[in-house]
Scaffold this active site. Sequence first.
Site, mmCIF file in Angstrom:
data_model
loop_
_atom_site.group_PDB
_atom_site.id
_atom_site.type_symbol
_atom_site.label_atom_id
_atom_site.label_comp_id
_atom_site.label_asym_id
_atom_site.label_seq_id
_atom_site.Cartn_x
_atom_site.Cartn_y
_atom_site.Cartn_z
ATOM 1 N N TYR A 1 36.868 -6.845 22.485
ATOM 2 C CA TYR A 1 37.732 -6.558 23.627
ATOM 3 C C TYR A 1 38.420 -5.200 23.504
ATOM 4 O O TYR A 1 39.638 -5.079 23.631
ATOM 5 C CB TYR A 1 38.778 -7.673 23.786
ATOM 6 C CG TYR A 1 38.152 -9.005 24.138
ATOM 7 C CD1 TYR A 1 37.721 -9.266 25.436
ATOM 8 C CD2 TYR A 1 37.960 -9.974 23.163
ATOM 9 C CE1 TYR A 1 37.114 -10.469 25.751
ATOM 10 C CE2 TYR A 1 37.355 -11.188 23.480
ATOM 11 C CZ TYR A 1 36.935 -11.432 24.770
ATOM 12 O OH TYR A 1 36.336 -12.628 25.078
ATOM 13 N N ASP B 1 36.473 -29.826 23.814
ATOM 14 C CA ASP B 1 36.334 -28.575 23.054
ATOM 15 C C ASP B 1 37.498 -28.507 22.067
ATOM 16 O O ASP B 1 38.597 -28.078 22.413
ATOM 17 C CB ASP B 1 36.346 -27.393 24.020
ATOM 18 C CG ASP B 1 36.288 -26.045 23.319
ATOM 19 O OD1 ASP B 1 36.377 -26.012 22.073
ATOM 20 O OD2 ASP B 1 36.176 -25.019 24.019
ATOM 21 N N LYS C 1 35.614 -22.671 14.341
ATOM 22 C CA LYS C 1 36.746 -21.952 13.760
ATOM 23 C C LYS C 1 37.114 -22.408 12.356
ATOM 24 O O LYS C 1 36.615 -21.872 11.379
ATOM 25 C CB LYS C 1 37.950 -22.018 14.704
ATOM 26 C CG LYS C 1 37.808 -21.110 15.926
ATOM 27 C CD LYS C 1 39.108 -20.910 16.644
ATOM 28 C CE LYS C 1 38.962 -20.041 17.878
ATOM 29 N NZ LYS C 1 38.596 -18.652 17.605
#
Length: 422
Positions: free
Chosen positions: A16, A245, A274
């Site tokens: 990003y 999720d 993660k």
Amino acid sequence: MTVDLDFDRQHIWHPYSSVLSAPPVYPVASAEGVHLQLEDGRKLVDGMSSWWCTLHGYNVPELNRAAEQQLGKMAHVMFGGITHEPAVELCRKLVEITPAPLQKVFLADSGSVSVEVAIKMALQYWHSQGKPEKSKMLALRNGYHGDTFGAMSVCDPITGMHHLFANNLPQHLFVAAPECQFGETCEEQHLEEITQLLRKRHGEIAAVILEPIVQGAGGMRFYSAEYLARVRSLCDEYDVLLIADEIATGFGRTGKLFACEHAGISPDIMCLGKALTGGYMTLAATLCTERVADGICRGEAGVFMHGPTFMGNPLACAVANASIDLLMQGPWQERVAALESQLKQELAPLVDSPRVANVRALGAIGVVEMHEPVVMAKIQQQLVDRGVWLRPFGKLVYTMPPYVMQPQELRKITSAMAELLA
């Protein structure tokens, strides 16, 4: 040897970021415990757990040992037609610690890929049931599920970071984010939109996909466990699968081992990632019920149509096993509860600032929401100057610390946030 920052600026595209006006990057020489050691000698307390994955901190002896021992055997072997002890043991652990109906484990490469796998599972399941028209996902606004195309398609299409790709993505259905906050009762009006949509269009909806209890990168919103329980009931009533999720919330982040436990429910499909390896290796998993797995395999293809090259990587599985053992054998509940208590106490005074819209904490998550977006590069530099590493975005300045963080280390983070935002 030091990092060549000129080369970095000229050739490396960070997440990003713009190649036209790249923000400063900070060369890290090493990491230990909850600290990042910069090349210039400064030491930063990491309040981000490296994007929420280093539960145990850095340079963890138990995880180092697992990686070293596995490296001496094999770093990788294909998973097609082959199996190995680290993968079998990991899947055994995941079946044991996740909600009981989840019995089948598909190992994936990353969180985004685990979401892709979940979506494909749902679509292939209904195709196998002779109902290919059930091809839409129903997602919550303010949701975030990853950066790949399938995952982007179920992120918020308007306010989400992927709205630029709206015309290139599969078109799914969305309802408003839950208005009932965590700890509150969920009233009928909070469920009216999703109830009406499921009633009218369940014949074309394959699955509801959501982040249980905490909407992460879409706004760090905490919502009512009762809402989640009611959505589970609606999915049962209208014969729609539920995908949870848990990539950001799994492994204790919200104070429960999995956020679904706050509502006492089990999804049909669960995504994990993660923290699965404690931040050491990229690895994810998608779990599903026997109903979903059997339904897929009794269909036209006879198999689930997915198979990543690095699926079940032995090195990653070995580290994941060590990370789960370390978590489960330690006092993680007490640690997370202590972090939550301290975050609530030390961030609460910030709500009096005219610049601050909201302050909230749940488990090992502390959030300060501003009225206006922050200038990320500027505030990050100011935080670094105070010896703290955070990664604000939009209107949010937040921390998700490693569970092993001590009170004085967390206080350094909250004090820096208070100084800059009050």
